[in-house]
Scaffold this motif. Structure first.
Motif, short mmCIF file in Angstrom:
data_model
loop_
_atom_site.label_atom_id
_atom_site.label_comp_id
_atom_site.label_asym_id
_atom_site.label_seq_id
_atom_site.Cartn_x
_atom_site.Cartn_y
_atom_site.Cartn_z
N ASP A 41 0.69 -0.85 -0.31
CA ASP A 41 -0.21 -0.04 -0.25
C ASP A 41 0.53 1.38 0.07
O ASP A 41 1.93 1.33 0.67
N LYS A 65 -5.83 -8.27 -0.04
CA LYS A 65 -5.95 -6.51 0.26
C LYS A 65 -6.03 -6.09 1.03
O LYS A 65 -6.97 -6.35 1.77
N ASN A 66 -5.06 -4.72 2.00
CA ASN A 66 -5.35 -4.49 3.43
C ASN A 66 -5.93 -5.36 4.38
O ASN A 66 -6.21 -5.34 5.59
#
Length: 235
Positions: A77, A171-172
């Motif tokens: 990120d 993701k995340n």
């Protein structure tokens, strides 16, 4: 398989791209330590201030006609710092991506609060909504299985420093799972709370253990925990 801590001659600071420290380079791959605030790859709004763009120029040595190039293996990120790997050929990229799930990835994070269990594993099924936010659901058929291990390294009254093992790469993932546990990552504007005075997302890719795409040696790349994380724990 022998574990090998890579040795190579780092380029001088003036030859390193801004915001990136070269940890290792050979003809097959390029490993860097990325600062927070730098994109891994381009977006519709930002094309040039990315690790990919800067490192492409680095391997071309400023010669736009050079055939040298790099290939994206994975992403961090924008606000996450730490170890980031690029391949320097298609075969190397394919090998690294095909085996990515087997490599050992460790992160450091500062989260809000004190965790009741000082060591544990978080699992959930994550999906993405129309606003590109990830969240957990109870449906294994629709969500992506995500697994994160953690250990508390240090605590203050309000924050905890964690060592995190990333078993899957959704993701995340780290940010979402700890936020849903009531311990969001400090400085997380998307999943966390408004942190007055916290300057950055307190999440860092601290080490990566992988197998070299051609020599098949086990290689370990490590970076120091950002000094700012330790500063946060003192307040």
């Amino acid at each position: 398989m022998q574990e090998n801590r890579p040795q190579f001659k780092r380029p001088s600071k003036k030859h390193e791209p801004k915001g990136l420290t070269i940890l290792y380079e050979d003809r097959d791959m390029l490993v860097v330590n990325k600062i927070n605030g730098l994109l891994t790859m381009s977006t519709a709004r930002e094309k040039e201030n990315t690790a990919y763009f800067l490192l492409t120029d680095y391997v071309k040595k400023g010669n736009p006609r050079s055939k040298s190039r790099i290939f994206i293996v994975h992403r961090l990120d924008r606000e996450t710092s730490g170890v980031l790997v690029f391949a320097k050929s298609e075969p190397a990229k394919r090998y690294l991506q095909d085996n990515w799930a087997t490599f050992h990835k460790t992160y450091s994070a500062v989260v809000h609060g004190q965790l009741a269990e000082k060591e544990g594993i978080l699992t959930s099924y994550l999906v993405e909504n129309q606003l590109h936010r990830m969240y957990s659901i109870n449906n294994p058929e629709k969500g992506k299985f995500s697994k994160t291990g953690y250990r508390v390294v240090r605590e203050s009254d309000q924050l905890s420093l964690l060592e995190i093992d990333l078993f899957t790469g959704t993701k995340n993932q780290i940010r979402v799972q700890f936020a849903e546990e009531g311990h969001p990552v400090a400085g997380d504007k998307m999943y966390g709370v408004k942190d007055k005075g916290i300057k950055r997302l307190a999440l860092h890719s601290s080490s990566l253990k992988l197998t070299h795409p051609f020599t098949k040696e086990t290689m370990v790349f490590e970076t120091d925990i950002p000094a700012y994380f330790k500063v946060l724990l003192k307040h």
